[in-house]
Design a protein around this motif. Structure first.
Motif, PDB file in Angstrom:
ATOM      1  N   SER A  41       0.843  -1.193   0.000  1.00 50.59           N
ATOM      2  CA  SER A  41       0.000   0.000   0.000  1.00 50.59           C
ATOM      3  C   SER A  41       0.880   1.246   0.000  1.00 50.59           C
ATOM      4  O   SER A  41       2.114   1.164   0.063  1.00 50.59           O
ATOM      5  CB  SER A  41      -0.919  -0.007   1.222  1.00 50.59           C
ATOM      6  OG  SER A  41      -0.145   0.021   2.413  1.00 50.59           O
ATOM      7  N   ALA A  42       0.244   2.404  -0.033  1.00 48.94           N
ATOM      8  CA  ALA A  42       0.986   3.661  -0.123  1.00 48.94           C
ATOM      9  C   ALA A  42       1.902   3.872   1.081  1.00 48.94           C
ATOM     10  O   ALA A  42       2.949   4.518   0.961  1.00 48.94           O
ATOM     11  CB  ALA A  42       0.007   4.828  -0.251  1.00 48.94           C
ATOM     12  N   ASP A  43       1.536   3.318   2.236  1.00 52.99           N
ATOM     13  CA  ASP A  43       2.363   3.517   3.430  1.00 52.99           C
ATOM     14  C   ASP A  43       3.429   2.426   3.597  1.00 52.99           C
ATOM     15  O   ASP A  43       4.124   2.385   4.607  1.00 52.99           O
ATOM     16  CB  ASP A  43       1.487   3.601   4.681  1.00 52.99           C
ATOM     17  CG  ASP A  43       0.722   2.312   4.947  1.00 52.99           C
ATOM     18  OD1 ASP A  43       0.878   1.345   4.176  1.00 52.99           O
ATOM     19  OD2 ASP A  43      -0.053   2.276   5.930  1.00 52.99           O
ATOM     20  N   THR A  45       3.007  -0.885   3.806  1.00 57.19           N
ATOM     21  CA  THR A  45       2.579  -2.147   4.399  1.00 57.19           C
ATOM     22  C   THR A  45       2.091  -3.103   3.311  1.00 57.19           C
ATOM     23  O   THR A  45       1.654  -2.689   2.239  1.00 57.19           O
ATOM     24  CB  THR A  45       1.465  -1.934   5.434  1.00 57.19           C
ATOM     25  OG1 THR A  45       0.333  -1.321   4.795  1.00 57.19           O
ATOM     26  CG2 THR A  45       1.945  -1.049   6.565  1.00 57.19           C
ATOM     27  N   ARG A  47      -0.028  -6.960   2.729  1.00 57.43           N
ATOM     28  CA  ARG A  47      -0.794  -8.108   3.218  1.00 57.43           C
ATOM     29  C   ARG A  47      -0.320  -9.359   2.475  1.00 57.43           C
ATOM     30  O   ARG A  47      -0.131  -9.327   1.263  1.00 57.43           O
ATOM     31  CB  ARG A  47      -2.287  -7.893   3.005  1.00 57.43           C
ATOM     32  CG  ARG A  47      -2.852  -6.723   3.796  1.00 57.43           C
ATOM     33  CD  ARG A  47      -4.136  -6.223   3.159  1.00 57.43           C
ATOM     34  NE  ARG A  47      -5.187  -7.247   3.112  1.00 57.43           N
ATOM     35  CZ  ARG A  47      -6.136  -7.293   2.182  1.00 57.43           C
ATOM     36  NH1 ARG A  47      -6.146  -6.399   1.182  1.00 57.43           N
ATOM     37  NH2 ARG A  47      -7.062  -8.243   2.220  1.00 57.43           N
ATOM     38  N   GLU A 154      -5.657 -11.806  -4.322  1.00 55.45           N
ATOM     39  CA  GLU A 154      -6.393 -10.957  -3.385  1.00 55.45           C
ATOM     40  C   GLU A 154      -7.449 -11.775  -2.650  1.00 55.45           C
ATOM     41  O   GLU A 154      -7.650 -11.619  -1.442  1.00 55.45           O
ATOM     42  CB  GLU A 154      -7.041  -9.797  -4.134  1.00 55.45           C
ATOM     43  CG  GLU A 154      -7.628  -8.730  -3.227  1.00 55.45           C
ATOM     44  CD  GLU A 154      -7.977  -7.477  -3.996  1.00 55.45           C
ATOM     45  OE1 GLU A 154      -7.875  -6.373  -3.408  1.00 55.45           O
ATOM     46  OE2 GLU A 154      -8.350  -7.583  -5.174  1.00 55.45           O
TER      47      GLU A 154
END
Length: 262
Positions: A41-43, A45, A47, A154
Motif C-alpha cells: 500500500s501507499a504507506d 505495508t 498483506r 487478493e
C-alpha cells in the motif's frame, strides 16, 4: 516435538523461485506450502498469507501446540514481519499425545512493513500423520512491480483474513484470569454464546510461555470457567507489553482477545 513424534525423517529444505506475487508450491509428503503477497500500500505495508495445503489425514500445529509439537516459525527478509495471524485451532491427538493445531488446509495471514523488492519467507512447520515431519522452506515473491493485485491472490489473502477469530464483543469476551497459588495453572472466566456446544479454550503467550490442554469449560452463573495448565512460565515477563491471549471456539463462532490475569 516431544512425545508426539513416533518417527522423524530428515528436514525437508526447499526453495521456490519468485513468481510474481505468489511463490511456487513447495511439495512435501504431508502437504504443500506457498507464500502469496499483495502489492504494498501507499504507506509501505503489505498483506500476505502463508498457504498450507495439508494432504488428507495430515495435521499441523497452532502457535502454542500444547506441550507436543512444533510451533510454526516465519522469518522474513526484504520486509519487516509485523504480525502472523492464526485461525482458532482444534484439540488433536489423544490423551497420551495431545496437541493443538489444524486437521485441514490452513492459511496464516501475514502483515509486512517496509517491503521493497523481492521478499523471502523462511518457514519452519511440523506436519504429522503416523509420523511427524519437520519442514523448512524458503518462499520468495516479488510484488514490487505489481500495480494491481491479481484477483485470485487478493481472494486468497482476504479468505485467510476472514478465518481469524473475531475480537471481544458483547456476550463473547474474556472476564478475568487468575494464576493458581502454585503458578501451575490459570483459571479463566469468560462469556460465550450459550446456544451452542461447550466452548473450547486455548491460551497462548510469548514463545517463553507454554500452556497445556484446558479443562472442559463449565457454566457458573452467567460466565464460563476453565482451568488451563501452565507447562512453562518464564521467570521474567511483562504482560502489559506482551499479554497472554485467550482464544475460544464455540461451535463455528470464535473469539480472541488479550486476557488480564491477576
Amino acid at each position: 516435538m516431544k512425545r508426539l513424534l513416533i518417527a522423524v525423517i530428515p528436514l525437508l529444505f526447499a526453495a521456490s523461485s519468485a513468481a510474481a506475487a505468489s511463490s511456487s508450491w513447495v511439495e512435501t509428503p504431508g502437504g504443500d506450502v506457498r507464500l502469496v503477497a499483495l502489492p504494498a500500500s501507499a504507506d509501505g505495508t503489505m498483506r500476505a498469507v502463508l498457504d498450507i495445503r495439508l494432504h488428507d489425514g495430515w495435521k499441523t500445529y497452532w502457535r502454542d501446540p500444547g506441550g507436543s509439537g512444533i510451533p510454526p516459525s516465519v522469518a522474513v527478509t526484504g520486509a519487516t514481519l509485523t504480525s502472523v495471524g492464526f485461525p482458532a485451532p482444534k484439540r488433536l491427538g489423544d490423551a497420551e499425545t495431545h496437541y493443538i493445531g489444524y486437521d485441514r488446509p490452513v492459511r496464516l495471514p501475514l502483515t509486512l512493513d517496509k517491503a521493497a523488492g523481492p521478499i523471502t519467507a523462511t518457514v519452519f512447520i511440523g506436519m504429522c500423520k503416523e509420523i511427524c515431519i519437520p519442514v523448512q522452506a524458503e518462499l520468495t515473491v516479488d510484488a514490487s512491480d505489481e500495480s494491481f493485485a491479481n484477483p485470485l491472490e487478493e481472494a486468497a489473502v482476504a479468505d485467510a483474513e476472514a478465518t481469524l477469530p473475531h475480537g471481544a464483543g458483547n456476550g463473547f469476551k474474556p472476564l478475568s484470569g487468575a494464576w493458581a497459588a502454585d503458578g501451575k495453572s490459570v483459571t479463566v472466566r469468560f462469556e460465550a454464546p450459550a446456544d451452542g456446544p461447550l466452548p473450547d479454550v486455548f491460551l497462548s503467550g510469548s514463545s517463553s510461555f507454554e500452556f497445556g490442554a484446558a479443562s472442559a469449560a463449565r457454566l457458573e452463573g452467567d460466565a464460563y470457567v476453565a482451568e488451563v495448565p501452565v507447562l512453562h512460565k518464564p521467570k521474567v515477563f511483562d504482560l502489559a507489553k506482551d499479554p497472554i491471549r485467550l482464544t475460544v471456539r464455540a461451535g463455528e463462532k470464535t473469539m480472541e482477545s488479550p486476557l488480564a490475569i491477576d
